[in-house]
Design a protein around this motif. Sequence first.
Motif, PDB file in Angstrom:
ATOM      1  N   ASN A   1       0.809  -1.224   0.000  1.00 34.80           N
ATOM      2  CA  ASN A   1       0.000   0.000   0.000  1.00 34.80           C
ATOM      3  C   ASN A   1       0.841   1.274   0.000  1.00 34.80           C
ATOM      4  N   ARG A   2       2.073   1.175  -0.469  1.00 34.67           N
ATOM      5  CA  ARG A   2       2.926   2.359  -0.578  1.00 34.67           C
ATOM      6  C   ARG A   2       2.842   2.984  -1.963  1.00 34.67           C
ATOM      7  N   LYS A   3       2.335   2.257  -2.918  1.00 33.84           N
ATOM      8  CA  LYS A   3       2.131   2.761  -4.276  1.00 33.84           C
ATOM      9  C   LYS A   3       0.658   2.629  -4.623  1.00 33.84           C
ATOM     10  N   THR A   4       0.005   3.749  -4.873  1.00 31.02           N
ATOM     11  CA  THR A   4      -1.430   3.752  -5.143  1.00 31.02           C
ATOM     12  C   THR A   4      -1.755   4.498  -6.436  1.00 31.02           C
ATOM     13  N   MET A   5      -0.742   4.683  -7.270  1.00 24.45           N
ATOM     14  CA  MET A   5      -0.931   5.425  -8.514  1.00 24.45           C
ATOM     15  C   MET A   5       0.090   4.953  -9.537  1.00 24.45           C
ATOM     16  N   THR A   6      -0.299   4.992 -10.805  1.00 19.74           N
ATOM     17  CA  THR A   6       0.648   4.639 -11.867  1.00 19.74           C
ATOM     18  C   THR A   6       0.356   5.471 -13.108  1.00 19.74           C
TER      19      THR A   6
ATOM     20  N   SER B   1       2.792  16.142  -9.299  1.00 19.06           N
ATOM     21  CA  SER B   1       2.986  16.893  -8.055  1.00 19.06           C
ATOM     22  C   SER B   1       3.858  16.096  -7.091  1.00 19.06           C
ATOM     23  N   ASP B   2       4.354  16.774  -6.065  1.00 26.11           N
ATOM     24  CA  ASP B   2       5.124  16.070  -5.032  1.00 26.11           C
ATOM     25  C   ASP B   2       4.270  14.997  -4.371  1.00 26.11           C
ATOM     26  N   GLU B   3       3.009  15.323  -4.116  1.00 24.15           N
ATOM     27  CA  GLU B   3       2.107  14.347  -3.491  1.00 24.15           C
ATOM     28  C   GLU B   3       1.968  13.101  -4.348  1.00 24.15           C
ATOM     29  N   ASP B   4       1.830  13.293  -5.650  1.00 25.39           N
ATOM     30  CA  ASP B   4       1.684  12.151  -6.545  1.00 25.39           C
ATOM     31  C   ASP B   4       2.974  11.344  -6.658  1.00 25.39           C
ATOM     32  N   CYS B   5       4.130  11.986  -6.489  1.00 29.98           N
ATOM     33  CA  CYS B   5       5.399  11.244  -6.496  1.00 29.98           C
ATOM     34  C   CYS B   5       5.391  10.178  -5.409  1.00 29.98           C
ATOM     35  N   PHE B   6       4.872  10.551  -4.242  1.00 30.24           N
ATOM     36  CA  PHE B   6       4.809   9.583  -3.143  1.00 30.24           C
ATOM     37  C   PHE B   6       3.795   8.479  -3.459  1.00 30.24           C
TER      38      PHE B   6
ATOM     39  N   GLU C   1       3.298   7.325  -6.272  1.00 31.68           N
ATOM     40  CA  GLU C   1       3.957   6.495  -7.284  1.00 31.68           C
ATOM     41  C   GLU C   1       5.014   5.575  -6.682  1.00 31.68           C
ATOM     42  N   GLY C   2       5.275   5.709  -5.388  1.00 32.30           N
ATOM     43  CA  GLY C   2       6.236   4.827  -4.731  1.00 32.30           C
ATOM     44  C   GLY C   2       7.536   5.475  -4.317  1.00 32.30           C
ATOM     45  N   ILE C   3       7.705   6.771  -4.613  1.00 33.01           N
ATOM     46  CA  ILE C   3       8.888   7.480  -4.120  1.00 33.01           C
ATOM     47  C   ILE C   3       8.768   7.624  -2.613  1.00 33.01           C
ATOM     48  N   PHE C   4       9.873   7.453  -1.912  1.00 29.81           N
ATOM     49  CA  PHE C   4       9.820   7.593  -0.458  1.00 29.81           C
ATOM     50  C   PHE C   4      10.851   8.611   0.022  1.00 29.81           C
ATOM     51  N   LYS C   5      10.565   9.173   1.182  1.00 28.45           N
ATOM     52  CA  LYS C   5      11.431  10.190   1.783  1.00 28.45           C
ATOM     53  C   LYS C   5      12.173   9.588   2.961  1.00 28.45           C
ATOM     54  N   TRP C   6      13.411   9.975   3.129  1.00 25.59           N
ATOM     55  CA  TRP C   6      14.195   9.527   4.284  1.00 25.59           C
ATOM     56  C   TRP C   6      15.173  10.618   4.658  1.00 25.59           C
ATOM     57  N   ASP C   7      15.709  10.562   5.873  1.00 25.63           N
ATOM     58  CA  ASP C   7      16.525  11.673   6.357  1.00 25.63           C
ATOM     59  C   ASP C   7      18.018  11.356   6.419  1.00 25.63           C
ATOM     60  N   ALA C   8      18.408  10.126   6.172  1.00 27.13           N
ATOM     61  CA  ALA C   8      19.827   9.740   6.172  1.00 27.13           C
ATOM     62  C   ALA C   8      20.534  10.182   7.448  1.00 27.13           C
TER      63      ALA C   8
ATOM     64  N   ARG D   1      10.468  14.936  -7.239  1.00 28.41           N
ATOM     65  CA  ARG D   1      10.247  14.874  -8.686  1.00 28.41           C
ATOM     66  C   ARG D   1      11.507  14.411  -9.416  1.00 28.41           C
ATOM     67  N   ASP D   2      12.682  14.782  -8.892  1.00 27.13           N
ATOM     68  CA  ASP D   2      13.928  14.291  -9.488  1.00 27.13           C
ATOM     69  C   ASP D   2      14.016  12.769  -9.352  1.00 27.13           C
ATOM     70  N   ALA D   3      13.613  12.281  -8.192  1.00 19.70           N
ATOM     71  CA  ALA D   3      13.634  10.832  -7.966  1.00 19.70           C
ATOM     72  C   ALA D   3      12.650  10.139  -8.906  1.00 19.70           C
ATOM     73  N   PHE D   4      11.449  10.707  -9.049  1.00 22.03           N
ATOM     74  CA  PHE D   4      10.465  10.096  -9.945  1.00 22.03           C
ATOM     75  C   PHE D   4      10.932  10.154 -11.392  1.00 22.03           C
ATOM     76  N   ALA D   5      11.555  11.259 -11.795  1.00 25.33           N
ATOM     77  CA  ALA D   5      12.056  11.383 -13.171  1.00 25.33           C
ATOM     78  C   ALA D   5      13.034  10.264 -13.488  1.00 25.33           C
ATOM     79  N   GLU D   6      13.910   9.956 -12.535  1.00 27.84           N
ATOM     80  CA  GLU D   6      14.867   8.868 -12.738  1.00 27.84           C
ATOM     81  C   GLU D   6      14.153   7.523 -12.779  1.00 27.84           C
ATOM     82  N   LEU D   7      13.167   7.348 -11.894  1.00 26.75           N
ATOM     83  CA  LEU D   7      12.432   6.083 -11.847  1.00 26.75           C
ATOM     84  C   LEU D   7      11.663   5.836 -13.146  1.00 26.75           C
ATOM     85  N   ILE D   8      10.965   6.842 -13.665  1.00 25.20           N
ATOM     86  CA  ILE D   8      10.174   6.622 -14.875  1.00 25.20           C
ATOM     87  C   ILE D   8      11.078   6.328 -16.065  1.00 25.20           C
ATOM     88  N   ASP D   9      12.275   6.900 -16.088  1.00 28.76           N
ATOM     89  CA  ASP D   9      13.223   6.577 -17.155  1.00 28.76           C
ATOM     90  C   ASP D   9      13.710   5.139 -17.034  1.00 28.76           C
ATOM     91  N   LYS D  10      13.847   4.651 -15.811  1.00 25.65           N
ATOM     92  CA  LYS D  10      14.255   3.265 -15.602  1.00 25.65           C
ATOM     93  C   LYS D  10      13.157   2.299 -16.053  1.00 25.65           C
TER      94      LYS D  10
END
Length: 221
Positions: free
Chosen positions: A19-24, A154-159, A161-168, A190-199
């Motif tokens: 349930n971490r990805k709810t959009m495609t 949007s940033d909300e939609d990136c999440f 799509e399965g992008i996740f945030k972390w603080d390292a 959005r940078d993370a999603f851009a890389e993911l969609i290209d993959k």
Amino acid sequence: MKKIFFSDKYSLTQAVLDNRKTMTRRVCKYDRPNETYDIVFPVFEPNDYDNDGNIVSPLNYAFGWKNDKGDFTGWNIPKYKVGEVVAVAQRYKDVVEKRDEAQETLCLYKIGEEYLTMEEMGAGWNNKLFVRADLMPHHIRITDIKIERLQDISDEDCFKEGIFKWDAGQKDIPFYSFHNADIPDYNDSRDAFAELIDKVSGKGTWASNPYVFVYEFELID
């Protein structure tokens, strides 16, 4: 029943099941040829509606491109419909149930409610392109469809799509990523999603900024 495919390499199938990805987003077949083409939508007739006023035409949510000369690209038709239940494709080897001793002797594997031989499962054992939708244990329901340019996400939609945030380890400096990314952190979702969609969809997909169908869904089992 239809199947829907998510990338296993980038753990998107598991993200759906968690349930971490709810959009495609899925690239539309026809893009705008040039600036002379305007977006057009189908005009529905009375027989395109059911008794409750819902559109039942296969062209629901469809759109195309047409210029002032009458040149038409053809309809972009969504593969899935709002309310439709779709099977999440998985390899048979990932969903096979433990066999009892009797079935071990017969060399049968339980998939869903059926027992199949290795020969009957064929290429589906290792490749989910060849599995039967009716044997898949997990399903999603399409809850919404929209049309947009890929880069309008949007940033909300990136999440979603399965992008996740972390603080390292630095809570005031958030990073964004996805499983098996080439680098572990991006400064922007959005940078993370851009890389993911290209993959997932091929190098250059993000830069080409195609029109996409955006399917939102819920996991139902």
